[in-house]
Design an enzyme around this catalytic site. Structure first.
Site, mmCIF file in Angstrom:
data_model
loop_
_atom_site.group_PDB
_atom_site.id
_atom_site.type_symbol
_atom_site.label_atom_id
_atom_site.label_comp_id
_atom_site.label_asym_id
_atom_site.label_seq_id
_atom_site.Cartn_x
_atom_site.Cartn_y
_atom_site.Cartn_z
ATOM 1 N N ASP A 54 4.053 0.836 12.123
ATOM 2 C CA ASP A 54 2.831 0.249 11.556
ATOM 3 C C ASP A 54 2.609 -1.186 12.013
ATOM 4 O O ASP A 54 1.597 -1.791 11.656
ATOM 5 C CB ASP A 54 2.877 0.292 10.023
ATOM 6 N N LYS A 79 0.849 -1.211 0.000
ATOM 7 C CA LYS A 79 0.000 0.000 0.000
ATOM 8 C C LYS A 79 0.875 1.248 0.000
ATOM 9 O O LYS A 79 0.666 2.171 -0.773
ATOM 10 C CB LYS A 79 -0.895 0.013 1.240
ATOM 11 N N ASN A 80 1.877 1.279 0.873
ATOM 12 C CA ASN A 80 2.642 2.519 1.026
ATOM 13 C C ASN A 80 3.638 2.738 -0.098
ATOM 14 O O ASN A 80 4.203 3.819 -0.213
ATOM 15 C CB ASN A 80 3.314 2.565 2.404
ATOM 16 N N ARG A 126 -0.134 15.029 12.279
ATOM 17 C CA ARG A 126 0.507 14.775 10.986
ATOM 18 C C ARG A 126 0.645 16.040 10.130
ATOM 19 O O ARG A 126 0.069 16.167 9.055
ATOM 20 C CB ARG A 126 -0.253 13.671 10.247
ATOM 21 N N PRO A 127 1.390 17.004 10.604
ATOM 22 C CA PRO A 127 1.625 18.241 9.832
ATOM 23 C C PRO A 127 2.461 17.954 8.580
ATOM 24 O O PRO A 127 2.936 16.830 8.377
ATOM 25 C CB PRO A 127 2.392 19.118 10.809
ATOM 26 N N MET A 128 2.655 18.997 7.753
ATOM 27 C CA MET A 128 3.416 18.841 6.507
ATOM 28 C C MET A 128 4.602 19.800 6.443
ATOM 29 O O MET A 128 5.117 20.091 5.363
ATOM 30 C CB MET A 128 2.498 19.152 5.323
ATOM 31 N N ASP A 129 5.027 20.306 7.606
ATOM 32 C CA ASP A 129 6.071 21.338 7.599
ATOM 33 C C ASP A 129 7.340 20.908 6.871
ATOM 34 O O ASP A 129 7.958 21.700 6.158
ATOM 35 C CB ASP A 129 6.402 21.765 9.034
ATOM 36 N N ARG A 176 -4.374 11.174 3.883
ATOM 37 C CA ARG A 176 -3.202 12.045 4.009
ATOM 38 C C ARG A 176 -2.269 11.889 2.822
ATOM 39 O O ARG A 176 -1.703 12.868 2.337
ATOM 40 C CB ARG A 176 -2.452 11.692 5.288
HETATM 41 C C1 EPZ Z 1 4.098 7.073 6.142
HETATM 42 O O1 EPZ Z 1 3.311 8.142 6.627
HETATM 43 C C2 EPZ Z 1 3.158 5.878 6.045
HETATM 44 N N1 EPZ Z 1 2.081 6.180 5.109
HETATM 45 C C3 EPZ Z 1 2.577 5.564 7.420
HETATM 46 O O2 EPZ Z 1 1.788 4.370 7.293
HETATM 47 C C4 EPZ Z 1 3.731 5.281 8.385
HETATM 48 O O3 EPZ Z 1 3.214 5.050 9.673
HETATM 49 C C5 EPZ Z 1 4.682 6.484 8.409
HETATM 50 O O4 EPZ Z 1 5.144 6.753 7.073
HETATM 51 C C6 EPZ Z 1 5.895 6.251 9.293
HETATM 52 O O5 EPZ Z 1 6.579 5.105 8.858
HETATM 53 C C7 EPZ Z 1 2.315 6.106 3.778
HETATM 54 O O6 EPZ Z 1 3.419 5.808 3.341
HETATM 55 C C8 EPZ Z 1 1.155 6.396 2.875
HETATM 56 P P1 EPZ Z 1 6.120 10.524 8.231
HETATM 57 P P2 EPZ Z 1 3.921 9.659 6.611
HETATM 58 O O7 EPZ Z 1 6.109 11.735 7.370
HETATM 59 O O8 EPZ Z 1 4.728 9.865 5.389
HETATM 60 C C9 EPZ Z 1 5.510 13.806 11.600
HETATM 61 C C10 EPZ Z 1 -0.066 2.974 7.571
HETATM 62 O O9 EPZ Z 1 -0.586 2.484 8.579
HETATM 63 N N2 EPZ Z 1 5.657 14.753 10.479
HETATM 64 O O10 EPZ Z 1 7.350 9.678 8.274
HETATM 65 O O11 EPZ Z 1 2.820 10.596 6.891
HETATM 66 C C11 EPZ Z 1 4.235 12.996 11.515
HETATM 67 O O12 EPZ Z 1 3.201 13.698 12.127
HETATM 68 C C12 EPZ Z 1 0.387 4.426 7.588
HETATM 69 O O13 EPZ Z 1 0.157 2.350 6.495
HETATM 70 C C13 EPZ Z 1 5.820 16.112 10.776
HETATM 71 O O14 EPZ Z 1 5.815 16.524 11.935
HETATM 72 O O15 EPZ Z 1 4.889 9.580 7.881
HETATM 73 C C14 EPZ Z 1 4.591 11.727 12.264
HETATM 74 O O16 EPZ Z 1 4.456 11.984 13.657
HETATM 75 C C15 EPZ Z 1 0.058 5.118 8.904
HETATM 76 N N3 EPZ Z 1 5.997 16.989 9.740
HETATM 77 C C16 EPZ Z 1 6.065 11.524 11.943
HETATM 78 O O17 EPZ Z 1 6.551 12.802 11.515
HETATM 79 C C17 EPZ Z 1 6.022 16.586 8.429
HETATM 80 O O18 EPZ Z 1 6.200 17.433 7.534
HETATM 81 C C18 EPZ Z 1 6.335 10.514 10.841
HETATM 82 O O19 EPZ Z 1 5.691 10.993 9.710
HETATM 83 C C19 EPZ Z 1 5.870 15.211 8.162
HETATM 84 C C20 EPZ Z 1 5.687 14.312 9.185
#
Ligand code: EPZ
Length: 422
Positions: free
Chosen positions: A304, A22-23, A121-124, A92
């Site tokens: 996950d 999926k990811n 889950r911000p996007m900063d 997201r």
């Molecule tokens: C990906 O999410 C996966 N989703 C998630 O899987 C997975 O849990 C996550 O990576 C961590 O491995 C997909 O690939 C579609 P991150 P993503 O950016 O990219 C914070 C599942 O169950 N953050 O690595 O959103 C964020 O809030 C899903 O299949 C910021 O603060 O994860 C989180 O606490 C759930 N600012 C942490 O970082 C940002 O700009 C990790 O987020 C981006 C993220």
């Protein structure tokens, strides 16, 4: 709401094939937007998240055909650079179209993707990186608008290895003018899969799987054909299922090195796991030992899989300590496990699980995709019947879950308001 009704206690055995990841597919489909041709993607799992991403691509003007597990995406004629709120709030990962659209069309407007039950889950990190590549970004009224006269290669250092930010920025940099180096990148296998696909389209990306990725921008990208890597989280979930039901399961279509950390942790818990060329066999004939684990970016223990292994620990011998370091709110499954008789205490990011001899079936609710899967894992081993509600969340990430489970001996039914559905 559709539910699963599970009668626990069967020892599951047999062979099960994992679906495409999926990811991985959720970043490779947006990557098709970079191409002026039609891309063919194989082993695409039929998941609700994939259907949402298909709607996102069609909303932008791409032509998308999805037959069996093959998707053809023709982004030669994108007509829109704006994504409606209803789509970005549903998932997201819709934010992964930002890098490709901005790189190719120099403009994108999209509603801020909603948070979800596991965190804000911000996007900063995504936006900071795009600004460094020359995007002007305005955030207001819940929308993000990004514009550029053309992205320019640069040096980016992520504050932490965000998976999505790494994917978005790598995709954006493929069409930037010049060279981009991104440091402190996520090292997940899905990023390596993305690099393989991008390079097949004519991009020049190297370093995926390490914490430094270098991209030499090119003028345009062509079409490519690609097969999605197996879903390592689904495979990890089925390994836990083999363990908690004290069964004997052979898992096909899995890349062992993508699940090494989970294999090692389960072996520490006393589960017998053997790796073969064509799959992984999981065998268990006793209560698992308690183990401690902390979720980390790849190649550490995956967040996950935290809920699923916690489910196993609820019936382990001893006490286990779990630390969730990636998301600030990923323990909603704890209350549901407690309803089944689990003994768990949560203090901030740490959960302490005291193993009990067995769980009892109960009515429980999924709060997110992996929590839902973990409740199914617990229900398969619990005494009596377990009803898992809100299983639409599980449909986001597990293709044909109940069919795969029934094939290895699980007593599980999908019911929709009382009517059985196969
Ligand atoms: C990906 O999410 C996966 N989703 C998630 O899987 C997975 O849990 C996550 O990576 C961590 O491995 C997909 O690939 C579609 P991150 P993503 O950016 O990219 C914070 C599942 O169950 N953050 O690595 O959103 C964020 O809030 C899903 O299949 C910021 O603060 O994860 C989180 O606490 C759930 N600012 C942490 O970082 C940002 O700009 C990790 O987020 C981006 C993220």
């Amino acid at each position: 709401m559709e539910k699963y009704v599970i009668i626990g206690g069967n020892r599951l055995s047999g062979t099960v094939r994992m679906s495409g990841g999926k990811n991985s597919v959720l970043t490779i489909l947006p990557a098709c937007l970079l191409s002026k041709g039609a891309c063919i993607i194989h082993d695409v799992p039929r998941l609700s998240d994939v259907y949402v991403m298909k709607d996102v691509l069609k909303c932008l003007g791409a032509k998308v055909e999805f037959t069996d597990n093959t998707m053809i995406v023709d982004a030669s004629n994108i007509t829109m650079v704006e994504l409606p709120d209803r789509l970005t709030r549903m998932m997201r990962a819709s934010n992964l179209v930002m890098g490709p659209i901005l790189a190719r069309f120099h403009h994108i407007i999209m509603a801020y993707p909603g948070g979800c039950s596991i965190g804000s889950r911000p996007m900063d990190q995504h936006l900071r990186g795009l600004k460094i590549l020359g995007a002007e970004i305005v955030e207001k009224y819940g929308y993000i608008e990004a514009k550029t006269n053309g992205l320019v290669g640069n040096e980016i250092c992520l504050d932490f290895p965000s998976v999505g930010a790494t994917e978005n920025l790598v995709m954006a940099a493929t069409l930037a003018n010049g060279i981009t180096t991104i440091r402190n990148t996520a090292r997940e296998p899905e990023i390596v899969d993305l690099q393989i696909f991008l390079n097949a389209m004519g991009a020049k990306v190297k370093g995926a799987g390490t914490d430094v990725i270098k991209i030499v921008g090119v003028k345009e990208l062509g079409a490519a054909e690609h097969t999605i890597i197996p879903d390592r989280i689904e495979a990890s979930t089925f390994m836990v299922i083999g363990a908690i039901t004290q069964g004997n399961i052979f898992i096909k279509n899995v890349i062992a090195e993508h699940v090494e950390t989970v294999i090692s942790k389960l072996r520490e818990a006393g589960i017998e796991i053997k790796e073969y060329d064509n799959g992984i066999r999981v065998k268990c004939n006793k209560r698992p030992r308690s183990v401690d684990f902390k979720t980390m970016p790849f190649s550490g223990f995956p967040t996950d899989v935290q809920a699923q292994v916690m489910g196993l620990m609820t019936v382990s011998e001893g006490t286990s300590i779990v630390t969730e370091t990636i998301f600030e709110n990923r323990y909603k499954h704890v209350d549901e496990f407690r309803r089944m008789g689990a003994d768990i205490r949560v203090e901030g990011r740490v959960a302490i699980i005291k193993g009990v001899k067995s769980l009892s079936g109960a009515y429980v609710e999924s709060s997110d995709l992996r929590a839902g899967a973990a409740l199914v894992v617990a229900g398969l081993a619990a005494e009596g019947a377990t009803v898992v509600d809100n299983i639409n969340l599980i449909d986001r990430g597990y293709e044909g879950f109940e069919q795969k489970l029934r094939r290895i001996g699980a007593d599980i039914l999908r019911v929709d308001g009382g009517k059985e559905r196969h």
